[in-house]
Design a protein around this motif. Structure first.
Motif, PDB file in Angstrom:
ATOM      1  N   ASN A  68      66.993  17.324  -0.077  1.00 45.05           N
ATOM      2  CA  ASN A  68      67.137  18.269  -1.186  1.00 45.05           C
ATOM      3  C   ASN A  68      66.114  17.980  -2.287  1.00 45.05           C
ATOM      4  O   ASN A  68      65.527  18.899  -2.858  1.00 45.05           O
ATOM      5  N   ARG A  71      62.668  19.045  -1.074  1.00 43.06           N
ATOM      6  CA  ARG A  71      62.579  20.514  -1.050  1.00 43.06           C
ATOM      7  C   ARG A  71      62.379  21.070  -2.449  1.00 43.06           C
ATOM      8  O   ARG A  71      61.514  21.918  -2.669  1.00 43.06           O
ATOM      9  N   LYS A  72      63.134  20.567  -3.416  1.00 40.56           N
ATOM     10  CA  LYS A  72      63.016  21.059  -4.780  1.00 40.56           C
ATOM     11  C   LYS A  72      61.712  20.627  -5.439  1.00 40.56           C
ATOM     12  O   LYS A  72      61.154  21.339  -6.246  1.00 40.56           O
ATOM     13  N   PHE A  75      58.574  22.209  -2.420  1.00 37.87           N
ATOM     14  CA  PHE A  75      58.572  23.531  -1.781  1.00 37.87           C
ATOM     15  C   PHE A  75      59.207  24.630  -2.595  1.00 37.87           C
ATOM     16  O   PHE A  75      59.261  25.766  -2.158  1.00 37.87           O
ATOM     17  N   ASN A  76      59.725  24.335  -3.766  1.00 36.34           N
ATOM     18  CA  ASN A  76      60.379  25.345  -4.587  1.00 36.34           C
ATOM     19  C   ASN A  76      59.426  25.788  -5.691  1.00 36.34           C
ATOM     20  O   ASN A  76      59.631  25.531  -6.854  1.00 36.34           O
TER      21      ASN A  76
END
Length: 78
Positions: A68, A71-72, A75-76
């Protein structure tokens, strides 16, 4: 206004980094729970089967936190 946006953006990057670090700690605690008694680093009052289950649960939760956080963090893109 621009300075406030920059501060908000910078603060928004600390949270995923904290998630990543917490995830790594949970993985390390899981490894400790699994291998501590075998390596002579500690004795626990619960059965080895329960320590294995606890260690695996900690590692899975840590992997979720690491995933998580990555990803944050990477990729966010907004």
């Amino acid at each position: 206004m621009e300075m406030q946006d920059e501060q908000t953006h910078r603060e928004g990057r600390y949270r995923p980094m904290g998630e990543l670090i917490r995830g790594i700690f949970f993985i390390l605690f899981g490894l400790f729970a699994i291998f501590a008694e075998r390596l002579g680093l500690g004795e626990f009052r619960i059965s080895p089967q329960w320590m294995m289950i606890l260690g695996i649960a900690l590692m899975v939760y840590g992997a979720f936190r690491v995933f998580n956080g990555i990803r944050k963090l990477f990729f966010n893109r907004n």
